[in-house]
Design an enzyme around this catalytic site. Structure first.
Site: not given
Ligand code: NAD
Length: 437
Positions: A213, A191, A247, A195
Site C-alpha cells: 500500500e 509506506g 496517502c 521501502v
Molecule cells: P515510515 O517511515 O513509517 O515507514 C513505513 C514502515 O516501513 C515503518 O514501519 C518502518 O519501520 C518500515 N521501514 C522503514 N525502512 C525500512 C527498511 N529499510 N526495511 C524494512 N522496513 C522499513 O512511513 P513512510 O514510508 O514515510 O510513509 C509515508 C508513505 O506511505 C507515503 O508515500 C504515503 O503515501 C504512503 N502511505 C500509503 C498508504 C496507503 O494506504 N496506500 C497509507 C499511508 C501512507
C-alpha cells in the site's frame, strides 16, 4: 512478546498457535475481532493522546480517522464474516456429473503487517483485523516514527489479544529487516515505494506474497463551470487533514487558466474558513511528523506564487496550510509526493492536456475530479489509471468498506478493506469432491 524473544521465536510461537487449528473457527475469529474492537473503544483515549503527541492530531480527528474508522471496519466485517466464509459452489463439467466443486477461503498462516506513521493506528489495526478475520496469526510492526503511538499499541495489544495470536514487534530498520528475514505467509506493507521494494525483495526469498500500500502524487482535476466554493472547501478538507500527511490527499490541482485565479482565491478563503486567520492557533490543525520531513517540505514552499500560507516554524514543526499558484510542472513541488500541507495549482489547456499530464506520470493512488460534465467524468475514468477515483470529494472512497482500497503500478499492489481484506489474507482453495462408488 517478551523482550528477549527473537523474530524467529515470535514467528515460531505464532505458527504453533496457527497449527492448533483454532484460528479457523468462526467463533474464534469473531472473538478476536471483538477483542480488537474493545482495544479501540477502551483504549481510545490512550491512543488519541499518543496521536496528539506524535502528530498534533486533534482528539476529534484521531477518533474520526483512526479509532472510529477502524471500529467501523471491524463492525462491517463482524456483520458479514459468516456469509463471506460460505464456500462458493461452482458448476462442474458434464464428464464430472455427480461431483461437487467448491471454492473455500483458506487461512494463510502467519502474516506480517508493517505500518507507517501517518495514520499509525488505522494502518496497523485495519490490516490486523483483516488478517484475524481470515483466520491467521499476525506480527504487527508499528512505525517508529510515531513513537508514542507505537508504544501505546505495544501496551494495548497484549492487554486485549492473545500474544500467541498477535505479537507486536516495535522498532526501526534493523528490527524490521530481522523480521523480514523470517518466512511469513503474507507480508502487508504500507509506506513508501523505496521501502516497498526492499520488502518485496525480502519476501521474494521465501516466495511470500505481498500487499504493498504505497503513495504517489494524486491529482485533482477541476473542470470549468463548477461551483468553486464547494470544490475549494472539499479540496481543503481533504488536503489539509492530518496536515497533508495522507496517502490519498490531493497532491496537486489541475485546472484551466481561466478558472485558476478564482479557484486559488476560493482555496484561500476555504483555508481561512476552516482554520481561521492563523492555523497555528487552530486546535484542528496538526504538525509535521519530524524535522526531516519539515525541512523537506520547507524547500518546496518556493515552487510557486504563495496565495495563502507559507509561514513555518521549525521549533513546533508547524507549516501553514499553503496554496501555490503559477506552479511549473518541473518545479520541485512537482518532483515527488508532497505529503504535507502544500497544494500547488497548475494550469492545463483543457481535458486532453490534463489526461496527458496524469498519464505521463506514475499511476497515482487516487484521482479526484470535480466536474458536472458526464463526458469529462467518463474520459477521466477510462483514459487514466489510479488506485481509486473520487468524483466530487477527496478521501471519502476509502471509508466505503465495500470498496477495495489499494494502488496500481507505483502506488502499490493488492488491496484491502471489508471482504477484500478477507481475500487478501486468504487462499482461495479449489475443492472438487467426486463421490466414490
Ligand atoms: P515510515 O517511515 O513509517 O515507514 C513505513 C514502515 O516501513 C515503518 O514501519 C518502518 O519501520 C518500515 N521501514 C522503514 N525502512 C525500512 C527498511 N529499510 N526495511 C524494512 N522496513 C522499513 O512511513 P513512510 O514510508 O514515510 O510513509 C509515508 C508513505 O506511505 C507515503 O508515500 C504515503 O503515501 C504512503 N502511505 C500509503 C498508504 C496507503 O494506504 N496506500 C497509507 C499511508 C501512507
Amino acid at each position: 512478546m517478551t523482550a528477549a524473544a527473537t523474530p524467529a521465536e515470535v514467528v515460531a510461537r505464532l505458527r504453533a498457535a496457527f497449527r492448533t487449528g483454532r484460528t479457523r473457527d468462526l467463533d474464534w475469529r469473531t472473538d478476536q475481532l471483538k477483542r480488537l474492537r474493545a482495544l479501540l473503544t477502551e483504549g481510545g483515549d490512550e491512543l488519541a493522546d499518543a496521536l496528539h503527541a506524535d502528530l498534533g492530531k486533534s482528539r476529534k480527528e484521531a477518533y474520526r480517522t483512526e479509532i472510529d474508522f477502524t471500529v467501523r471496519e471491524i463492525d462491517h466485517t463482524l456483520e458479514r464474516l459468516a456469509g463471506w466464509l460460505e464456500p462458493e459452489p461452482a458448476p462442474v463439467p458434464d464428464v464430472l456429473a455427480g461431483a461437487s466443486a467448491l471454492t473455500v477461503q483458506d487461512p494463510l498462516g502467519v502474516v506480517l503487517v508493517i505500518a507507517p506513521w501517518n495514520y499509525p493506528v488505522q494502518l496497523l489495526l485495519a490490516p490486523v483485523a483483516g488478517a484475524l478475520a481470515a483466520g491467521n496469526t499476525v506480527v504487527a510492526k508499528p512505525s517508529e516514527l510515531a513513537p508514542a503511538t507505537s508504544a501505546a499499541l505495544a501496551r494495548l495489544i497484549p492487554r486485549h489479544l492473545d500474544p500467541d495470536v498477535v505479537a507486536v514487534v516495535e522498532g526501526a530498520v534493523p528490527e524490521t529487516t530481522a523480521l523480514l528475514a523470517e518466512r511469513f505467509d503474507h507480508v502487508f506493507y504500507t509506506g513508501n515505494g523505496t521501502v516497498g521494494r526492499i520488502v518485496m525483495a525480502a519476501a521474494a526469498k521465501h516466495l511470500t506474497p505481498v500487499t504493498l500500500e504505497l503513495g504517489g502524487k494524486s491529482p485533482a482535476f477541476v473542470d470549468r463551470g463548477t461551483d468553486l466554493g464547494t470544490v475549494a472547501s472539499r479540496l481543503v478538507s481533504g488536503k489539509f487533514l492530518n496536515t497533508g500527511q495522507t496517502c490519498v490527499a490531493p497532491d496537486y490541482v489541475l485546472t484551466d487558466p481561466e478558472t485558476a485565479p478564482a479557484l486559488t482565491d476560493a482555496l484561500a478563503a476555504a483555508v481561512e474558513e476552516r482554520f481561521g486567520p492563523d492555523a497555528s492557533q487552530s486546535p484542528e490543525y496538526g504538525r509535521i511528523v519530524n524535522e526531516r520531513h519539515f525541512d523537506r517540505l520547507v524547500k518546496l514552499l518556493d515552487s510557486g506564487r504563495t496565495v495563502t500560507g507559507g509561514a513555518h516554524d521549525r521549533a513546533t514543526k508547524y507549516i501553514a496550510p499553503t496554496v501555490l499558484a503559477d506552479v511549473a510542472p518541473d518545479s520541485p513541488v512537482m518532483g515527488e509526493e508532497i505529503f504535507g500541507p502544500i497544494l500547488p495549482v497548475l494550469t492545463v489547456d483543457g481535458l486532453d492536456e490534463a489526461i496527458a499530464f496524469i498519464d505521463g506520470r506514475d499511476k497515482p493512488l487516487a484521482l479526484y475530479a470535480f466536474t458536472t460534465d458526464p463526458a469529462v467524468r467518463e474520459r477521466l475514468l477510462t483514459e487514466t489509471s489510479s488506485g481509486g477515483v473520487g468524483m466530487g470529494l477527496p478521501l471519502a472512497h476509502l471509508t466505503v468498506s465495500d470498496l477495495p482500497f489499494g494502488g496500481v503500478g507505483e502506488s502499490g499492489m493488492g488491496n484491502y478493506h471489508g471482504r477484500y481484506s478477507l481475500e487478501t489474507f486468504s487462499h482461495r482453495k479449489a475443492v472438487l469432491d467426486v463421490p466414490l462408488g
